[in-house]
Design a protein around this motif. Structure first.
Motif, mmCIF file in Angstrom:
data_model
loop_
_atom_site.group_PDB
_atom_site.id
_atom_site.type_symbol
_atom_site.label_atom_id
_atom_site.label_comp_id
_atom_site.label_asym_id
_atom_site.label_seq_id
_atom_site.Cartn_x
_atom_site.Cartn_y
_atom_site.Cartn_z
ATOM 1 N N GLY A 426 22.165 58.081 47.685
ATOM 2 C CA GLY A 426 21.415 56.961 47.131
ATOM 3 C C GLY A 426 22.354 56.033 46.391
ATOM 4 O O GLY A 426 23.585 56.172 46.466
ATOM 5 N N THR A 427 21.791 55.085 45.662
ATOM 6 C CA THR A 427 22.617 54.070 44.997
ATOM 7 C C THR A 427 23.600 54.676 44.008
ATOM 8 O O THR A 427 24.729 54.190 43.853
ATOM 9 N N GLU A 428 23.200 55.735 43.325
ATOM 10 C CA GLU A 428 24.064 56.333 42.301
ATOM 11 C C GLU A 428 25.321 56.926 42.925
ATOM 12 O O GLU A 428 26.435 56.726 42.418
ATOM 13 N N LYS A 429 25.171 57.643 44.032
ATOM 14 C CA LYS A 429 26.333 58.243 44.698
ATOM 15 C C LYS A 429 27.241 57.165 45.290
ATOM 16 O O LYS A 429 28.476 57.236 45.179
ATOM 17 N N VAL A 430 26.612 56.158 45.912
ATOM 18 C CA VAL A 430 27.396 55.077 46.527
ATOM 19 C C VAL A 430 28.228 54.362 45.469
ATOM 20 O O VAL A 430 29.420 54.075 45.671
ATOM 21 N N ALA A 431 27.628 54.077 44.313
ATOM 22 C CA ALA A 431 28.366 53.409 43.236
ATOM 23 C C ALA A 431 29.506 54.283 42.730
ATOM 24 O O ALA A 431 30.608 53.789 42.428
ATOM 25 N N GLU A 432 29.282 55.588 42.636
ATOM 26 C CA GLU A 432 30.328 56.502 42.167
ATOM 27 C C GLU A 432 31.499 56.535 43.140
ATOM 28 O O GLU A 432 32.672 56.501 42.718
ATOM 29 N N ILE A 433 31.215 56.587 44.435
ATOM 30 C CA ILE A 433 32.284 56.596 45.448
ATOM 31 C C ILE A 433 33.108 55.319 45.361
ATOM 32 O O ILE A 433 34.351 55.342 45.396
ATOM 33 N N LEU A 434 32.423 54.184 45.236
ATOM 34 C CA LEU A 434 33.131 52.903 45.176
ATOM 35 C C LEU A 434 33.992 52.800 43.924
ATOM 36 O O LEU A 434 35.116 52.282 43.964
ATOM 37 N N GLN A 435 33.492 53.293 42.791
ATOM 38 C CA GLN A 435 34.286 53.259 41.561
ATOM 39 C C GLN A 435 35.496 54.181 41.664
ATOM 40 O O GLN A 435 36.570 53.879 41.118
ATOM 41 N N TYR A 436 35.329 55.295 42.397
ATOM 42 C CA TYR A 436 36.443 56.222 42.625
ATOM 43 C C TYR A 436 37.525 55.573 43.489
ATOM 44 O O TYR A 436 38.726 55.700 43.208
ATOM 45 N N VAL A 437 37.103 54.853 44.537
ATOM 46 C CA VAL A 437 38.064 54.233 45.460
ATOM 47 C C VAL A 437 38.696 52.993 44.834
ATOM 48 O O VAL A 437 39.910 52.778 44.933
ATOM 49 N N PHE A 438 37.867 52.173 44.176
ATOM 50 C CA PHE A 438 38.365 50.905 43.620
ATOM 51 C C PHE A 438 38.344 51.002 42.085
ATOM 52 O O PHE A 438 37.481 50.436 41.407
ATOM 53 N N LYS A 439 39.301 51.747 41.570
ATOM 54 C CA LYS A 439 39.328 52.061 40.142
ATOM 55 C C LYS A 439 39.485 50.841 39.254
ATOM 56 O O LYS A 439 39.038 50.835 38.103
ATOM 57 N N ASP A 440 40.140 49.802 39.754
ATOM 58 C CA ASP A 440 40.397 48.613 38.946
ATOM 59 C C ASP A 440 39.287 47.570 39.054
ATOM 60 O O ASP A 440 39.396 46.484 38.465
ATOM 61 N N SER A 441 38.252 47.876 39.800
ATOM 62 C CA SER A 441 37.145 46.931 39.983
ATOM 63 C C SER A 441 35.920 47.406 39.216
ATOM 64 O O SER A 441 35.751 48.594 38.947
ATOM 65 N N LYS A 442 35.081 46.468 38.875
ATOM 66 C CA LYS A 442 33.840 46.780 38.173
ATOM 67 C C LYS A 442 32.717 46.967 39.195
ATOM 68 O O LYS A 442 32.358 46.034 39.921
ATOM 69 N N VAL A 443 32.169 48.181 39.251
ATOM 70 C CA VAL A 443 31.068 48.500 40.160
ATOM 71 C C VAL A 443 29.808 48.706 39.320
ATOM 72 O O VAL A 443 29.839 49.381 38.296
ATOM 73 N N ASP A 444 28.710 48.110 39.755
ATOM 74 C CA ASP A 444 27.453 48.269 39.010
ATOM 75 C C ASP A 444 26.303 48.407 39.996
ATOM 76 O O ASP A 444 26.451 48.152 41.194
ATOM 77 N N ARG A 445 25.130 48.813 39.440
ATOM 78 C CA ARG A 445 23.953 49.041 40.281
ATOM 79 C C ARG A 445 22.851 48.037 39.960
ATOM 80 O O ARG A 445 22.722 47.572 38.833
ATOM 81 N N PHE A 446 22.055 47.740 40.989
ATOM 82 C CA PHE A 446 20.937 46.819 40.855
ATOM 83 C C PHE A 446 19.729 47.484 41.500
ATOM 84 O O PHE A 446 19.424 47.280 42.673
ATOM 85 N N ASP A 447 19.073 48.358 40.724
ATOM 86 C CA ASP A 447 17.918 49.085 41.252
ATOM 87 C C ASP A 447 16.955 49.399 40.110
ATOM 88 O O ASP A 447 17.249 49.155 38.944
ATOM 89 N N ARG A 448 15.796 49.945 40.437
ATOM 90 C CA ARG A 448 14.755 50.204 39.444
ATOM 91 C C ARG A 448 15.166 51.279 38.438
ATOM 92 O O ARG A 448 14.663 51.312 37.320
ATOM 93 N N ASP A 449 16.073 52.145 38.827
ATOM 94 C CA ASP A 449 16.533 53.184 37.906
ATOM 95 C C ASP A 449 17.475 52.607 36.855
ATOM 96 O O ASP A 449 17.493 53.036 35.705
ATOM 97 N N GLU A 450 18.252 51.614 37.238
ATOM 98 C CA GLU A 450 19.230 50.997 36.351
ATOM 99 C C GLU A 450 18.603 49.868 35.521
ATOM 100 O O GLU A 450 18.987 49.635 34.376
ATOM 101 N N ILE A 451 17.641 49.150 36.107
ATOM 102 C CA ILE A 451 17.034 47.988 35.453
ATOM 103 C C ILE A 451 15.607 48.327 35.064
ATOM 104 O O ILE A 451 14.731 48.490 35.917
#
Length: 667
Positions: A426-451
């Protein structure tokens, strides 16, 4: 003796009751009153007043009770047009008129808090309409005073539908009339409020679920007391606001399922808006990049003079290149799953160019479910028998269909195995993978759980537009209406589950979603692309998408719908039967189906009875629900059959029945 008919706030279809009026009380149609109802008191609205006649003087077997109160502090009187709209809805959706009225009215308040409203600045729009836009604007604006009419603007994302809306709104406002502008979801309101405040001259009245009771009350109060002109901007319930000096209604993203209410009265905000425009004798404009198949058929195939197509983006905007990634091919690095190597490479290239990236995911959470590696046990919601989603940050397993949630256990409750496997993403896992791969970039979520609220929504959109977020991972909240200047790459994950959903509208919904998500890329003239990861790249839907074929999908899908005689070539009314006992429910549903068929056969009615079958989610809140569908080419016959059946069929006391006209889900 004087009498009145009152629509009482009571959940039965026959909620219009007769009461007597004491001689010292004056009542007008539309007045909110308090009446006796059994052993309690209830609110109601006066529909009709009349004097005693022979019919009532002969009613000696019961006593007509008196109205208790004719002055309810903080209430609003209803106009004749409002009553006409509610009465039509009650009949069309087979729902209690009294309950419908009080479902729609705001909470009555004696001392609501003050609210500040804002007026538009009236700045010129930054660009001129092109030839097509101007032609469509002129055609509609020339008919603004000609009474009721319907128009459909079918324009690709970024084709300039909003510019036409703004020009029409300003023309209506200059003539002293008000406008209702309906949007499907609250996340679109910040952008549109900003645009309206900048480019219109009227007073802007937002109306949505994030407003407090005081704010909602103040909007109603203002509209009841002042003549405007106003621009009312809101979700489906905004269609009920008492805008008397109304000149135009606009429904953007008219295809969106969010316009359909699924609980209480199952109305469609778009269809109610059309009826309201008819009552007020004004035009209504529907707009979408992906119209519903019913709207496309109605306008493109039947009412072509009011069908306006915008097949190209305005100015330098180009439609994105859409590429498929075969998700059956394994990535070299398994740590990046569910991403394919090609998706990660594309994101890396976009970030190097200092661009932003959107990643669409169809599910919330970290994993779709958790399963024991030893015995295969899966954690279920006991209230709905559905799999619990895993949320890593909260360390919880959460149901999507009830309030049930538990902490993640240390071991399997069946066999004690400590090895619990996480399945799906789901969105949480996808965001975690992206933050792991792109450590110098800011990754955030836009979903009902986050907002969780409107302020968080506004802040997240502002941060992304200001470049403070590099990669935004989101659900369908991301898919429509947003203009992101630096987004030229969109990644789509998990689309196959939507396309494979067992519903005759599944392909249509998948097509609409993919077109809308794709439309977030390249809206400001840059070379852009959309990467869709799929396990079934041979699906014909991808041919329409990659070719940017404007309407071939619709014509091909219409052929299939006509072959199987489903909407728009037929109409549907669904009966949802609910009980705590599954065996009793099955027997009752079969009995109901047989009686429906017997009536149709005896009366030679052209109605097909489909089902019964369990709903997709059969169990909710420890109650089971089955569905029976009535299908016919004759809508009037469907309504008459439904009304007749509801009058004569008596369900057992522990059962409940909900009627849904034009349901979104099928068997």
């Amino acid at each position: 003796m004087n009498f009145c008919k009152v629509a009482v706030d009571f959940p039965v279809r026959q909620s219009v009751l007769t009461y007597s009026i004491e001689s010292d009380k004056e009542l007008s149609v539309g007045k909110v009153v308090e009446v006796p109802l059994g052993r309690r008191n209830a609110l109601g609205v006066v529909l009709e007043t009349f004097q005693e006649d022979e019919k009532y003087s002969q009613q000696t077997d019961f006593k007509v009770k008196n109205i208790l109160k004719n002055e309810i502090e903080g209430s609003f009187d209803l106009s004749e047009k409002e009553i006409e709209l509610y009465s039509w809805m009650s009949k069309y959706y087979h729902y209690s008129l009294g309950q419908l009225v009080f479902d729609c009215l705001p909470k009555f308040m004696k001392r609501p808090k003050d609210v500040k409203f804002f007026s538009g600045q009236g700045e010129e729009f930054p660009f001129q309409l092109n030839h097509l836009q101007k032609n469509y604007f002129d055609t509609i604006s020339n008919q603004l005073k000609d009474g009721f009419n319907k128009f459909l603007i079918h324009g690709v994302t970024g084709s300039g539908k909003t510019a036409i809306y703004l020009k029409l709104i300003n023309k209506v406002l200059k003539e002293g009339k008000s406008v209702i502008f309906l949007l499907p979801e609250i996340n679109l309101t910040p952008q549109f409020i900003s645009t309206l405040l900048r480019h219109t001259l009227g007073e802007i009245l937002p109306y949505h679920s994030a407003l407090s009771n005081s704010e909602k009350y103040r909007v109603w109060d203002k509209l009841k007391k002042e003549n405007g002109p106003f621009v009312v901007l809101g979700m489906r319930s905004s269609v009920f606001l008492p805008v008397e000096n109304l000149g135009l209604i606009i429904v953007d993203e008219e295809h969106d399922q969010s316009f359909k209410q699924t609980d209480r009265c199952t109305y469609n905000g778009r269809d109610v808006a059309i009826k309201k425009a008819q009552i007020f004798k004004i035009p209504i404009v529907l707009g979408s990049a992906t119209p519903s198949l019913e709207s496309f058929y109605s306008f493109n195939c039947q009412n072509k003079e009011n069908y306006f197509s915008l097949p190209n983006r305005v100015s330098t905007g180009k439609l994105p290149n859409i590429e498929l990634i075969d998700a059956r091919e394994k990535s070299v690095n398994e740590l990046i799953w569910p991403f394919h190597d090609k998706s990660i490479e594309a994101i890396s290239e976009a970030l190097k160019k200092e661009e932003q990236v959107l990643v669409f995911v169809g599910r919330l959470g970290y994993a779709s479910y958790v399963q024991c590696h030893g015995c295969g046990y899966r954690f279920l919601d006991p209230n709905s028998d559905t799999l619990l989603r895993y949320f890593k940050e909260k360390r919880e397993l959460v149901s999507a269909y009830s309030d049930y949630k538990i902490s993640v256990p240390e071991s399997c409750p069946e066999c004690g195995n400590l090895h619990l496997i996480q399945k799906g993403f789901g969105t949480e896992k996808v965001a975690e993978i992206l933050q792991y791969v792109f450590k110098d970039s800011k990754v955030d979520r836009f979903d009902r759980d986050e907002i969780k609220n409107h302020d968080q929504l506004v802040k997240k959109l502002r941060d992304f537009n200001n470049g403070e977020i590099d990669i935004l991972v989101g659900t369908q909240m991301l898919s429509k209406g947003h203009n992101f200047e630096k987004v030229n790459l969109v990644i789509v994950l998990g689309i196959d589950s939507i396309l494979n959903f067992p519903d005759f509208r599944a392909i249509e919904k998948g097509y609409q979603l993919l077109k809308q998500v794709s439309g977030r890329s390249g809206r400001f003239g840059h070379h852009s692309k959309v990467l869709i990861q799929t396990l079934n790249p041979e699906n014909k839907i991808f041919e329409y998408l990659t070719a940017h074929d404007f309407d071939q999908f619709y014509h091909d899908e219409l052929k299939i719908r006509e072959l199987v005689d489903y909407p728009p070539f037929s109409r549907l009314i669904a009966f949802f039967i609910t009980s705590r006992f599954r065996d009793k429910l099955m027997a009752e549903a079969i009995s109901m189906k047989n009686k429906l068929e017997n009536v149709c056969r005896k009366e030679l009615l052209p109605i097909q009875v489909l089902g019964p079958s369990p709903c997709m989610i059969e169990k909710k809140a420890n109650r089971f629900t089955w569905i029976i569908l009535l299908k016919s080419n004759n809508l009037e016959m469907l309504h008459r059959m439904t009304e007749f059946f509801l009058m004569h069929y008596k369900l057992p006391s522990d059962f409940s029945l909900k009627v849904d006209t034009d349901p979104q889900l099928s068997l």
